[in-house]
Design a protein around this motif. Sequence first.
Motif, PDB file in Angstrom:
ATOM      1  N   PRO A  93      10.186 -19.401  -0.706  1.00 53.56           N
ATOM      2  CA  PRO A  93      11.431 -18.934  -1.329  1.00 53.56           C
ATOM      3  C   PRO A  93      12.157 -20.070  -2.055  1.00 53.56           C
ATOM      4  O   PRO A  93      11.934 -21.246  -1.774  1.00 53.56           O
ATOM      5  N   VAL A  94      13.006 -19.706  -2.972  1.00 54.72           N
ATOM      6  CA  VAL A  94      13.775 -20.693  -3.728  1.00 54.72           C
ATOM      7  C   VAL A  94      14.977 -21.191  -2.930  1.00 54.72           C
ATOM      8  O   VAL A  94      15.201 -22.392  -2.788  1.00 54.72           O
ATOM      9  N   CYS A  95      15.761 -20.273  -2.384  1.00 52.51           N
ATOM     10  CA  CYS A  95      17.096 -20.623  -1.893  1.00 52.51           C
ATOM     11  C   CYS A  95      17.121 -21.351  -0.558  1.00 52.51           C
ATOM     12  O   CYS A  95      18.138 -21.948  -0.200  1.00 52.51           O
ATOM     13  N   SER A  96      16.011 -21.317   0.185  1.00 53.66           N
ATOM     14  CA  SER A  96      15.998 -21.966   1.494  1.00 53.66           C
ATOM     15  C   SER A  96      15.225 -23.275   1.507  1.00 53.66           C
ATOM     16  O   SER A  96      15.227 -23.981   2.516  1.00 53.66           O
ATOM     17  N   THR A  97      14.571 -23.624   0.408  1.00 50.26           N
ATOM     18  CA  THR A  97      13.769 -24.847   0.366  1.00 50.26           C
ATOM     19  C   THR A  97      14.462 -25.923  -0.461  1.00 50.26           C
ATOM     20  O   THR A  97      15.171 -25.621  -1.426  1.00 50.26           O
ATOM     21  N   GLY A  98      14.203 -27.171  -0.109  1.00 53.14           N
ATOM     22  CA  GLY A  98      14.788 -28.269  -0.879  1.00 53.14           C
ATOM     23  C   GLY A  98      14.300 -28.286  -2.309  1.00 53.14           C
ATOM     24  O   GLY A  98      15.095 -28.412  -3.251  1.00 53.14           O
ATOM     25  N   VAL A  99      12.982 -28.150  -2.503  1.00 52.54           N
ATOM     26  CA  VAL A  99      12.451 -28.159  -3.874  1.00 52.54           C
ATOM     27  C   VAL A  99      12.943 -26.949  -4.647  1.00 52.54           C
ATOM     28  O   VAL A  99      13.221 -27.026  -5.851  1.00 52.54           O
ATOM     29  N   GLY A 100      13.066 -25.811  -3.970  1.00 57.79           N
ATOM     30  CA  GLY A 100      13.561 -24.621  -4.654  1.00 57.79           C
ATOM     31  C   GLY A 100      14.968 -24.822  -5.184  1.00 57.79           C
ATOM     32  O   GLY A 100      15.266 -24.503  -6.350  1.00 57.79           O
ATOM     33  N   LYS A 101      15.830 -25.353  -4.356  1.00 56.06           N
ATOM     34  CA  LYS A 101      17.212 -25.596  -4.791  1.00 56.06           C
ATOM     35  C   LYS A 101      17.272 -26.653  -5.889  1.00 56.06           C
ATOM     36  O   LYS A 101      18.073 -26.547  -6.823  1.00 56.06           O
TER      37      LYS A 101
END
Length: 256
Positions: free
Chosen positions: A139-147
């Motif tokens: 997921p985007v919103c829960s991962t460091g790279v996603g954010k």
Amino acid sequence: MTNSTDSTRTPASQTLFRGLDVVDAVAAGALTVQDIADRTGLAFSTTHRLASALVQARYLQFEPRRGYRLGPRLLELGFAAYRDSDVTRSARAGMEQLAEQTKDTIHLAQLDGDEIIYLDKIGGQRPISVNSRIGGRKPVCSTGVGKALILDEDEDKWRARYAYDAERGNVRVPLDTWLAAMRSYAAGGYTFDLEEDAPSICCVAVPIRDVSGQTVAAISVTGTTDYTDEAQLRALIPVVRRVAQTISEKIGGRLG
């Protein structure tokens, strides 16, 4: 069911796109012809014909008691794409530097629609490992790279991404808390994952930019709470930023 819309395709291209839909269905876990037909919306006979052709071309494999799975030709193409990626090639030396310095897991990721995909990984040297793989999605919103990959987006887009992940149970932080953190991250040019994606896993991530200033990837140092706390993550921010800057410069960009 697939999002494919045959009505927008020419007859000559429909078979190609339907074949790709079949491959996508198998990648998503469909094992039988009926599973694939249900997921794609194709007729059973059409599905069987396409799946058989894809097996013959080595894009799929079939085993009588296990069903369909992705074939060796996709693996070959995946490694070819991996080798040809400018970002992946440019980032490798920096990733190795971070891995040697931190002993933790290093990830390189890109945004792919509503998820992130790992382009490269160097495993950590700690007794407890991080469960991830090249080509894996998160997921985007829960991962460091996603954010890190969405730092330049506006708040309306952030809210939309949060809603998407929340609907799928992929965020555990309240919206107001998450937005406040994103505003702080955007001002600082880095992001954290503080056990938001998985228990005991934490990371610091920084975006990588191309010549136009657009974020094209993100790099992160990922560890476990057994060895890393938030203070240590903060100490790593300038370290990861320097590496991200070097990678950005290699592809003609800069962090700013």
